[in-house]
Design a protein around this motif. Structure first.
Motif, PDB file in Angstrom:
ATOM      1  N   ASP A   1       0.846  -1.198   0.000  1.00  0.00           N
ATOM      2  CA  ASP A   1       0.000   0.000   0.000  1.00  0.00           C
ATOM      3  C   ASP A   1       0.884   1.251   0.000  1.00  0.00           C
ATOM      4  O   ASP A   1       0.482   2.309   0.431  1.00  0.00           O
ATOM      5  CB  ASP A   1      -0.961   0.016   1.189  1.00  0.00           C
ATOM      6  CG  ASP A   1      -0.271   0.133   2.541  1.00  0.00           C
ATOM      7  OD1 ASP A   1       0.978   0.191   2.609  1.00  0.00           O
ATOM      8  OD2 ASP A   1      -0.989   0.187   3.557  1.00  0.00           O
ATOM      9  N   GLY A   2       2.114   1.104  -0.489  1.00  0.00           N
ATOM     10  CA  GLY A   2       3.100   2.180  -0.425  1.00  0.00           C
ATOM     11  C   GLY A   2       2.884   3.290  -1.441  1.00  0.00           C
ATOM     12  O   GLY A   2       2.133   3.151  -2.406  1.00  0.00           O
ATOM     13  N   ASN A   3       3.576   4.390  -1.196  1.00  0.00           N
ATOM     14  CA  ASN A   3       3.529   5.542  -2.094  1.00  0.00           C
ATOM     15  C   ASN A   3       4.290   5.195  -3.367  1.00  0.00           C
ATOM     16  O   ASN A   3       5.486   4.900  -3.327  1.00  0.00           O
ATOM     17  CB  ASN A   3       4.142   6.765  -1.408  1.00  0.00           C
ATOM     18  CG  ASN A   3       3.938   8.039  -2.203  1.00  0.00           C
ATOM     19  OD1 ASN A   3       3.650   8.012  -3.395  1.00  0.00           O
ATOM     20  ND2 ASN A   3       4.098   9.161  -1.541  1.00  0.00           N
ATOM     21  N   ASN A   4       3.621   5.256  -4.484  1.00  0.00           N
ATOM     22  CA  ASN A   4       4.230   4.925  -5.773  1.00  0.00           C
ATOM     23  C   ASN A   4       5.029   6.080  -6.359  1.00  0.00           C
ATOM     24  O   ASN A   4       5.691   5.911  -7.367  1.00  0.00           O
ATOM     25  CB  ASN A   4       3.132   4.502  -6.760  1.00  0.00           C
ATOM     26  CG  ASN A   4       3.689   3.861  -8.002  1.00  0.00           C
ATOM     27  OD1 ASN A   4       4.497   2.945  -7.921  1.00  0.00           O
ATOM     28  ND2 ASN A   4       3.272   4.345  -9.154  1.00  0.00           N
ATOM     29  N   ARG A   5       4.985   7.243  -5.733  1.00  0.00           N
ATOM     30  CA  ARG A   5       5.673   8.431  -6.256  1.00  0.00           C
ATOM     31  C   ARG A   5       6.792   8.847  -5.302  1.00  0.00           C
ATOM     32  O   ARG A   5       6.661   8.726  -4.090  1.00  0.00           O
ATOM     33  CB  ARG A   5       4.681   9.591  -6.405  1.00  0.00           C
ATOM     34  CG  ARG A   5       3.455   9.284  -7.239  1.00  0.00           C
ATOM     35  CD  ARG A   5       3.495   9.820  -8.636  1.00  0.00           C
ATOM     36  NE  ARG A   5       3.970  11.163  -8.766  1.00  0.00           N
ATOM     37  CZ  ARG A   5       3.219  12.217  -9.042  1.00  0.00           C
ATOM     38  NH1 ARG A   5       1.912  12.080  -9.209  1.00  0.00           N
ATOM     39  NH2 ARG A   5       3.756  13.409  -9.187  1.00  0.00           N
ATOM     40  N   THR A   6       7.876   9.361  -5.883  1.00  0.00           N
ATOM     41  CA  THR A   6       9.003   9.839  -5.071  1.00  0.00           C
ATOM     42  C   THR A   6       9.005  11.358  -4.946  1.00  0.00           C
ATOM     43  O   THR A   6       9.862  11.913  -4.266  1.00  0.00           O
ATOM     44  CB  THR A   6      10.341   9.386  -5.686  1.00  0.00           C
ATOM     45  OG1 THR A   6      10.421   9.905  -7.020  1.00  0.00           O
ATOM     46  CG2 THR A   6      10.471   7.879  -5.687  1.00  0.00           C
ATOM     47  N   ASP A   7       8.037  12.019  -5.593  1.00  0.00           N
ATOM     48  CA  ASP A   7       8.042  13.481  -5.604  1.00  0.00           C
ATOM     49  C   ASP A   7       6.885  14.116  -4.824  1.00  0.00           C
ATOM     50  O   ASP A   7       6.812  15.335  -4.709  1.00  0.00           O
ATOM     51  CB  ASP A   7       8.007  14.000  -7.045  1.00  0.00           C
ATOM     52  CG  ASP A   7       6.760  13.560  -7.796  1.00  0.00           C
ATOM     53  OD1 ASP A   7       6.140  12.536  -7.410  1.00  0.00           O
ATOM     54  OD2 ASP A   7       6.394  14.228  -8.773  1.00  0.00           O
ATOM     55  N   THR A   8       5.982  13.307  -4.276  1.00  0.00           N
ATOM     56  CA  THR A   8       4.841  13.862  -3.554  1.00  0.00           C
ATOM     57  C   THR A   8       4.304  12.827  -2.571  1.00  0.00           C
ATOM     58  O   THR A   8       4.546  11.626  -2.736  1.00  0.00           O
ATOM     59  CB  THR A   8       3.728  14.306  -4.533  1.00  0.00           C
ATOM     60  OG1 THR A   8       2.714  15.000  -3.818  1.00  0.00           O
ATOM     61  CG2 THR A   8       3.116  13.134  -5.279  1.00  0.00           C
ATOM     62  N   ARG A   9       3.591  13.283  -1.576  1.00  0.00           N
ATOM     63  CA  ARG A   9       3.002  12.363  -0.607  1.00  0.00           C
ATOM     64  C   ARG A   9       1.825  11.616  -1.237  1.00  0.00           C
ATOM     65  O   ARG A   9       1.304  12.015  -2.281  1.00  0.00           O
ATOM     66  CB  ARG A   9       2.519  13.128   0.630  1.00  0.00           C
ATOM     67  CG  ARG A   9       1.300  13.994   0.369  1.00  0.00           C
ATOM     68  CD  ARG A   9       0.887  14.724   1.617  1.00  0.00           C
ATOM     69  NE  ARG A   9      -0.267  15.579   1.336  1.00  0.00           N
ATOM     70  CZ  ARG A   9      -0.942  16.222   2.232  1.00  0.00           C
ATOM     71  NH1 ARG A   9      -0.579  16.152   3.503  1.00  0.00           N
ATOM     72  NH2 ARG A   9      -1.974  16.971   1.916  1.00  0.00           N
ATOM     73  N   SER A  10       1.402  10.561  -0.578  1.00  0.00           N
ATOM     74  CA  SER A  10       0.172   9.878  -0.953  1.00  0.00           C
ATOM     75  C   SER A  10      -0.756   9.922   0.257  1.00  0.00           C
ATOM     76  O   SER A  10      -0.311   9.815   1.398  1.00  0.00           O
ATOM     77  CB  SER A  10       0.424   8.434  -1.393  1.00  0.00           C
ATOM     78  OG  SER A  10       0.883   7.645  -0.325  1.00  0.00           O
ATOM     79  N   ARG A  11      -2.042  10.120  -0.021  1.00  0.00           N
ATOM     80  CA  ARG A  11      -3.056  10.151   1.035  1.00  0.00           C
ATOM     81  C   ARG A  11      -4.265   9.382   0.539  1.00  0.00           C
ATOM     82  O   ARG A  11      -4.718   9.593  -0.579  1.00  0.00           O
ATOM     83  CB  ARG A  11      -3.487  11.585   1.361  1.00  0.00           C
ATOM     84  CG  ARG A  11      -2.461  12.381   2.097  1.00  0.00           C
ATOM     85  CD  ARG A  11      -2.949  13.798   2.424  1.00  0.00           C
ATOM     86  NE  ARG A  11      -4.066  13.762   3.348  1.00  0.00           N
ATOM     87  CZ  ARG A  11      -5.245  14.380   3.156  1.00  0.00           C
ATOM     88  NH1 ARG A  11      -5.469  15.089   2.068  1.00  0.00           N
ATOM     89  NH2 ARG A  11      -6.198  14.301   4.044  1.00  0.00           N
ATOM     90  N   PHE A  12      -4.754   8.490   1.396  1.00  0.00           N
ATOM     91  CA  PHE A  12      -5.974   7.784   1.042  1.00  0.00           C
ATOM     92  C   PHE A  12      -6.854   7.612   2.266  1.00  0.00           C
ATOM     93  O   PHE A  12      -6.386   7.616   3.398  1.00  0.00           O
ATOM     94  CB  PHE A  12      -5.697   6.449   0.347  1.00  0.00           C
ATOM     95  CG  PHE A  12      -4.764   5.510   1.053  1.00  0.00           C
ATOM     96  CD1 PHE A  12      -5.235   4.486   1.855  1.00  0.00           C
ATOM     97  CD2 PHE A  12      -3.387   5.626   0.878  1.00  0.00           C
ATOM     98  CE1 PHE A  12      -4.364   3.595   2.482  1.00  0.00           C
ATOM     99  CE2 PHE A  12      -2.509   4.739   1.488  1.00  0.00           C
ATOM    100  CZ  PHE A  12      -3.001   3.729   2.295  1.00  0.00           C
TER     101      PHE A  12
END
Length: 146
Positions: free
Chosen positions: A103-114
């Motif tokens: 369920d990790g963040n797929n992006r290295t340039d921005t946060r993920s929120r769900f």
């Protein structure tokens, strides 16, 4: 007692609008497993920094229904190939014996929120980590890796 308030049109109820008729957009519809009496329901927001791998492999005691608010998540359930869920998309998992691998963040340039609404089985924790021994014993149930 009559209501003469001009804000409600003097009818005792607020002025009407037909916007409610088209305000609803169905994002997801699933048939969950039966829900036993005593289930606890919780809604949470999860936020991971850029590139964070997320929660280690785990399972939930009941079904979970989610909506990606920001960023992207690399999502993988036992028996299903991993996939990327983007902001505005939904996901769900049945809970129970199914392992939630990623369920990790797929992006290295921005946060993920769900946002996730979870049904927790009575007397069970909402999340249980899966140890290396169980992962090895169930490796045949995991979808092939890219």
């Amino acid at each position: 007692m009559p209501n003469d308030d001009p804000a409600t049109g003097g009818t005792g109820s607020p002025p009407g609008s037909d916007a409610w008729k088209t305000a609803l957009t169905v994002l997801q519809s699933v048939q969950p497993p039966s829900v036993p009496e005593g289930v606890e329901v919780m809604t949470v927001v999860i936020e991971f920094p850029p590139g964070d791998p997320g929660t280690p492999p785990h399972r939930h005691s009941g079904p979970a229904f989610g909506y990606m608010l920001e960023g992207e998540m690399l999502f993988e359930l036992e028996g299903e190939p991993e996939r990327v869920i983007k902001a505005g998309e939904t996901f769900w998992e049945p809970g129970g014996d199914v392992i939630h691998y990623q369920d990790g963040n797929n992006r290295t340039d921005t946060r993920s929120r769900f946002l996730v609404t979870m049904l927790c089985a009575p007397g069970q924790p909402m999340l249980t980590l899966v140890d290396a021994e169980e992962l090895a014993a169930r490796r045949h149930l995991r979808a092939p890796r890219p």
